[in-house]
Design an enzyme around this catalytic site. Structure first.
Site, PDB file in Angstrom:
ATOM      1  N   CYS A  70       0.846  -1.188   0.000  1.00  0.00           N
ATOM      2  CA  CYS A  70       0.000   0.000   0.000  1.00  0.00           C
ATOM      3  C   CYS A  70       0.889   1.248   0.000  1.00  0.00           C
ATOM      4  CB  CYS A  70      -0.886  -0.038   1.243  1.00  0.00           C
ATOM      5  SG  CYS A  70      -1.579   1.526   1.735  1.00  0.00           S
ATOM      6  N   GLU A  71       0.641   2.145  -0.934  1.00  0.00           N
ATOM      7  CA  GLU A  71       1.474   3.343  -1.016  1.00  0.00           C
ATOM      8  C   GLU A  71       1.210   4.327   0.115  1.00  0.00           C
ATOM      9  OE1 GLU A  71      -0.754   6.398  -4.053  1.00  0.00           O
ATOM     10  OE2 GLU A  71       0.462   4.813  -4.943  1.00  0.00           O
ATOM     11  N   HIS A  72       0.121   4.143   0.851  1.00  0.00           N
ATOM     12  CA  HIS A  72      -0.194   5.065   1.939  1.00  0.00           C
ATOM     13  C   HIS A  72       0.505   4.704   3.243  1.00  0.00           C
ATOM     14  CE1 HIS A  72      -3.993   5.455  -0.623  1.00  0.00           C
ATOM     15  NE2 HIS A  72      -3.217   6.490  -0.872  1.00  0.00           N
ATOM     16  N   HIS A  73       0.715   3.394   3.485  1.00  0.00           N
ATOM     17  CA  HIS A  73       1.286   2.954   4.765  1.00  0.00           C
ATOM     18  C   HIS A  73       2.479   2.021   4.606  1.00  0.00           C
ATOM     19  CE1 HIS A  73      -3.060   3.766   5.383  1.00  0.00           C
ATOM     20  NE2 HIS A  73      -2.576   4.477   6.374  1.00  0.00           N
ATOM     21  N   GLN A  83      -4.872  -0.518  -5.020  1.00  0.00           N
ATOM     22  CA  GLN A  83      -5.531  -1.575  -5.779  1.00  0.00           C
ATOM     23  C   GLN A  83      -6.297  -1.027  -6.978  1.00  0.00           C
ATOM     24  OE1 GLN A  83      -7.585  -4.535  -3.413  1.00  0.00           O
ATOM     25  NE2 GLN A  83      -9.099  -4.829  -5.021  1.00  0.00           N
ATOM     26  N   HIS A 101      -6.147  -6.043   2.703  1.00  0.00           N
ATOM     27  CA  HIS A 101      -5.229  -4.943   2.983  1.00  0.00           C
ATOM     28  C   HIS A 101      -4.868  -4.917   4.462  1.00  0.00           C
ATOM     29  CE1 HIS A 101      -5.877  -2.715  -0.919  1.00  0.00           C
ATOM     30  NE2 HIS A 101      -6.814  -3.642  -0.961  1.00  0.00           N
ATOM     31  N   CYS A 119      -3.348  -2.657   5.948  1.00  0.00           N
ATOM     32  CA  CYS A 119      -3.579  -1.317   6.508  1.00  0.00           C
ATOM     33  C   CYS A 119      -5.000  -1.203   7.068  1.00  0.00           C
ATOM     34  CB  CYS A 119      -3.309  -0.226   5.473  1.00  0.00           C
ATOM     35  SG  CYS A 119      -4.304  -0.328   3.983  1.00  0.00           S
TER      36      CYS A 119
END
Length: 192
Positions: A83-86, A124, A152, A154
């Site tokens: 995940c690019e956020h976490h 995704q 996910h 996250c």
């Protein structure tokens, strides 16, 4: 050279992991952590190898002439991404269907194209779209549909901590955009 990354860069990444481990309050000289920075550096380089790959080399002349016009489906291609956020893992399965326009692709190449996009910092929704787009583009297909279902971490191990949630994304191109019947045929085939 580790998965296309020079040893100097891998060492720099390991140094950053060592600093992070110290910042969270651990002792990097503890027996179980002595080699962790380098192992983590090699793992992140491997997990993001999609950045250093080339789609044309992946396909590598595995596109073939095909006279048929019925749907080709490869289902349940597993993937692992971050995940690019976490920078936490998400993973699941992708199924791809396409209507040939005089060409087919080696089946293993579809799995490799999934990895090409999954093995990077990703979301995704974008990944599903990219997979659909590249199959359409490389095959000049009449249409492509891709469905991706992912778990996910996250969502599962931080934040809302919902253990049984899964995310499904669907992308269509070409004739699939205007044909509910084709989409239904694809989804019926996935259930068998």
């Amino acid at each position: 050279m580790e998965n296309g990354v020079n040893d100097d860069i891998v060492k720099q990444i390991a140094d950053h992991y060592e600093a992070i481990i110290k910042l969270i309050g651990e002792d990097v000289s503890r027996e179980g952590l002595i080699k962790t920075p380098m192992r983590a550096a090699k793992a992140i380089v491997y997990a993001t190898r999609g950045y250093r790959q080339n789609a044309d080399k992946i396909i590598n002349e595995a596109i073939f002439t095909h006279e048929g016009s019925r749907m080709v489906i490869v289902k349940d291609i597993e993937f692992y991404s971050l995940c690019e956020h976490h920078i936490l893992p998400f993973f699941g399965k992708v199924s791809i269907g396409y209507i040939p326009n005089g060409k087919t692709i080696g089946l293993s190449k579809l799995a490799r194209l999934v990895d090409y996009y999954a093995r990077r910092l990703q979301v995704q929704e974008r990944m599903t779209s990219q997979i659909c787009e590249i199959v359409m583009d490389k095959l000049d297909a009449k249409g492509v549909i891709a469905v991706c279902t992912g778990d996910h971490l996250c969502m599962k191990m931080r934040g809302v901590e919902k253990q049984y949630s899964a995310t499904t994304t669907i992308e269509t191109k070409g004739v699939f955009e205007d044909s509910p019947a084709l989409c239904d045929e694809f989804f019926r085939s996935l259930r068998h």
